[in-house]
Scaffold this motif. Sequence first.
Motif, PDB file in Angstrom:
ATOM      1  N   ARG A 420      12.250 -50.149  46.836  1.00 53.95           N
ATOM      2  CA  ARG A 420      13.629 -50.469  46.785  1.00 53.95           C
ATOM      3  C   ARG A 420      12.482 -51.776  47.828  1.00 53.95           C
ATOM      4  O   ARG A 420      13.361 -52.623  48.886  1.00 53.95           O
ATOM      5  CB  ARG A 420      14.381 -49.704  47.810  1.00 53.95           C
ATOM      6  CG  ARG A 420      14.813 -48.637  46.177  1.00 53.95           C
ATOM      7  CD  ARG A 420      15.691 -47.904  47.054  1.00 53.95           C
ATOM      8  NE  ARG A 420      16.522 -46.419  45.709  1.00 53.95           N
ATOM      9  CZ  ARG A 420      18.456 -46.652  45.721  1.00 53.95           C
ATOM     10  NH1 ARG A 420      18.446 -47.916  46.467  1.00 53.95           N
ATOM     11  NH2 ARG A 420      18.514 -46.327  44.220  1.00 53.95           N
ATOM     12  N   SER A 424      13.561 -55.366  46.185  1.00 57.55           N
ATOM     13  CA  SER A 424      15.064 -55.017  46.306  1.00 57.55           C
ATOM     14  C   SER A 424      16.248 -55.448  45.088  1.00 57.55           C
ATOM     15  O   SER A 424      16.774 -55.403  45.290  1.00 57.55           O
ATOM     16  CB  SER A 424      15.045 -55.923  47.915  1.00 57.55           C
ATOM     17  OG  SER A 424      15.039 -56.497  48.200  1.00 57.55           O
ATOM     18  N   VAL A 427      17.519 -54.615  40.453  1.00 56.80           N
ATOM     19  CA  VAL A 427      18.886 -54.034  40.231  1.00 56.80           C
ATOM     20  C   VAL A 427      18.607 -54.133  38.786  1.00 56.80           C
ATOM     21  O   VAL A 427      18.797 -55.074  38.321  1.00 56.80           O
ATOM     22  CB  VAL A 427      19.778 -54.115  41.504  1.00 56.80           C
ATOM     23  CG1 VAL A 427      19.207 -53.491  42.898  1.00 56.80           C
ATOM     24  CG2 VAL A 427      19.753 -55.922  41.047  1.00 56.80           C
ATOM     25  N   LYS A 485      21.664 -45.536  51.583  1.00 56.80           N
ATOM     26  CA  LYS A 485      22.697 -46.165  51.739  1.00 56.80           C
ATOM     27  C   LYS A 485      22.666 -45.066  53.250  1.00 56.80           C
ATOM     28  O   LYS A 485      22.621 -44.213  53.073  1.00 56.80           O
ATOM     29  CB  LYS A 485      23.962 -46.416  51.098  1.00 56.80           C
ATOM     30  CG  LYS A 485      24.751 -45.343  50.237  1.00 56.80           C
ATOM     31  CD  LYS A 485      25.479 -45.172  49.270  1.00 56.80           C
ATOM     32  CE  LYS A 485      26.317 -44.883  48.492  1.00 56.80           C
ATOM     33  NZ  LYS A 485      27.749 -44.898  47.660  1.00 56.80           N
ATOM     34  N   ASN A 540      24.829 -51.310  39.469  1.00 55.80           N
ATOM     35  CA  ASN A 540      24.603 -52.330  40.808  1.00 55.80           C
ATOM     36  C   ASN A 540      26.054 -52.334  41.566  1.00 55.80           C
ATOM     37  O   ASN A 540      26.436 -52.746  41.186  1.00 55.80           O
ATOM     38  CB  ASN A 540      24.628 -53.731  40.009  1.00 55.80           C
ATOM     39  CG  ASN A 540      24.230 -54.968  41.226  1.00 55.80           C
ATOM     40  OD1 ASN A 540      24.275 -54.304  41.910  1.00 55.80           O
ATOM     41  ND2 ASN A 540      23.508 -55.684  40.186  1.00 55.80           N
ATOM     42  N   TYR A 544      22.652 -53.878  45.331  1.00 50.73           N
ATOM     43  CA  TYR A 544      21.642 -52.330  45.375  1.00 50.73           C
ATOM     44  C   TYR A 544      21.771 -51.744  44.688  1.00 50.73           C
ATOM     45  O   TYR A 544      22.909 -51.804  43.353  1.00 50.73           O
ATOM     46  CB  TYR A 544      21.939 -52.017  46.512  1.00 50.73           C
ATOM     47  CG  TYR A 544      21.046 -53.008  48.044  1.00 50.73           C
ATOM     48  CD1 TYR A 544      19.781 -53.022  48.670  1.00 50.73           C
ATOM     49  CD2 TYR A 544      21.921 -53.964  48.394  1.00 50.73           C
ATOM     50  CE1 TYR A 544      19.374 -53.676  49.453  1.00 50.73           C
ATOM     51  CE2 TYR A 544      21.084 -54.821  49.670  1.00 50.73           C
ATOM     52  CZ  TYR A 544      20.406 -54.915  50.147  1.00 50.73           C
ATOM     53  OH  TYR A 544      20.089 -54.868  51.233  1.00 50.73           O
ATOM     54  N   ASP A 546      22.482 -48.034  43.055  1.00 47.08           N
ATOM     55  CA  ASP A 546      23.309 -47.228  44.029  1.00 47.08           C
ATOM     56  C   ASP A 546      23.448 -45.998  42.831  1.00 47.08           C
ATOM     57  O   ASP A 546      23.180 -46.610  41.465  1.00 47.08           O
ATOM     58  CB  ASP A 546      24.707 -47.177  44.214  1.00 47.08           C
ATOM     59  CG  ASP A 546      24.861 -46.904  45.244  1.00 47.08           C
ATOM     60  OD1 ASP A 546      24.552 -45.541  45.299  1.00 47.08           O
ATOM     61  OD2 ASP A 546      25.781 -47.009  45.762  1.00 47.08           O
TER      62      ASP A 546
END
Length: 617
Positions: A420, A424, A427, A485, A540, A544, A546
């Motif tokens: 990640r 980054s 995604v 997160k 997405n 990010y 998730d």
Amino acid sequence: MAFSPLRFVAEQQIPLPLEQVWELLSNTDHLNRTLGLPPVSYGAPVDTKEGFYREASAQIFKIFSLSWKEYPFEWIRNERYTVLRLFEGGPLERFFGGVELSREGPGTRVRVFADLTPRNLLGRLIAPLAGQKGVRNTLNYCAKFLELVGSRAEDPLPRPRQRNRTSQKLLDDLLAKLEGLPIQAALIPRLRHRLLEGTDAEVLRMRPFALAELWKADPHEVLRLFLYATKLGLLNLSWEFMCPNCRVAKAEYLTLVQASSRFHCDTCGADYEANLDQYVELRFSVHPAVREAESTVYCIAGPANTPHIIAQQYLPPGAERELSLSLGGEGLRLRALRYNQIASLNRTPDHLRAGDDVPLLHLTYTEGGWEPAPLSYRPGLHRIRLWNRSSKALVAVLEKVRWDPYAVTAAQVTALQEFRDLFSSEVLAPGQQIGIENLSILFTDLKGSTSLYESVGEAPAFRRVRMHFEFLTERIKKNQGALVKTIGDAVMAVFPLPERAVRTALEVQSQIAGFNRSLSVEPPLILKVGVHHGPAIAVNANNYLDYFGRTVNIAARIQRESLGGDVVLTEELFQNPAVQQVLKDFKFEPAIFRTHLKGIEGEFTLYRLSLELPPRS
């Protein structure tokens, strides 16, 4: 004028274990490449009354073209394989050939054969040259392998002579930069050797976990090497979408943003939903600026292309076939290629085993599927009789149920903090949703954070909260997880394996007191921790990656059941065998309780693990 088939045979004893010789010769793509055969172009599978086959063609000496119908390979692992090719025009009419292996003392007897049927006089002249050369070169290939094994080469696989199209200066410059990054330096020379000496196929779509076994290295460290090498521009990554039945890549994307949630397998004739923890695999290829490599195919359907298949047999309508093979204790199934009807083979419990005779498993295939299904078996030698009573040709596949252990799945790698951090931008496309069958979710929160802000002031409190995020991230990363997160003072993290999530939770609680002391944190920070494991949906969220779904909701609610200083787990997670092994490394006494979780149906049995034990009486 009709010509009779000409048979060419060569055999030799090889002083190597049978299993090792099978691994060598079953890789027919590499074998054909090394023997100097031309690359082959294959069409989509054809399923007609004539049978099940692929149209194939190749350029011979770049002068003329040969075309043929290639029927499915037939094999029994560690015993034999054969293939039939019917030529369309040209000097030859038919080729049928293969390899047979048998144990001979501590070594292996290798028998290579080729039956060539000429179509005309030119074919009658060519067949002896091609047949004798083919079987002889295959044994020479074995001899070269034996020589490399004797020299203790790390990778003794023979390779063809090839024109080096590597920019060695760029390669060495990038490897020098790689040495300054946090990876195991001992792996760098091995990567260099692979990129310089490997065939084009060996530097395209590389699999870190498979190379880790070859290099006798830690799989996670080899994966980290490839991730950092990709970040430097030495390698490129791609996402391969694997058919859940034949387990061959059927779609390739350079980024997850490009990926579709559905894909098609031409061999199985079916569409599938993508699944991040099995059907989407991360692979790596050398960057074209470092080395030019062509994606060519020399054989598409040999046994090594589908290593999960133990035996594959081609049965025309009405045909019957009996096999004799040894079955282990693993989960197995019999599948009809293309039609995908499945018969499970379930292992018989030990206490029900009886008799010394070789058991017979008799299965009949009709348009409605396999009969009977499922079947039970006990490990050991079996006779398996197959009967095709359908109106079409049948490719019967006996295969392992377990997924490929060398696959680096999207679920695994996207749950790594380093991935990640390095990538980054990897995604899903906005609005795209892809399922994950198994994901471990960890939630933490600070107990009494409101009073913390009131007692020490906003700036000092925020500084402590930020430092506690760093404390958590370090331990999440150490256990091969990823911080998804932060939500206020809370943290959500994911792990590909439940035992890593539980170890992280217990380490965090056992080390938070030391963290408080080292920074003179007063009042001390107290963590509430909950962990759950199950299916989730990857999405997405603001660019990010998730996760959402019931598993995530349960994990968040479980964390709220924590009193502080403890770890709360679901019953299923606590009883997991791998988690039980982790728990042996920590001292605690579990407290079992049942409760309802807000917004979740049903009552849950939870385990509270407290590491601050009262004195034993």
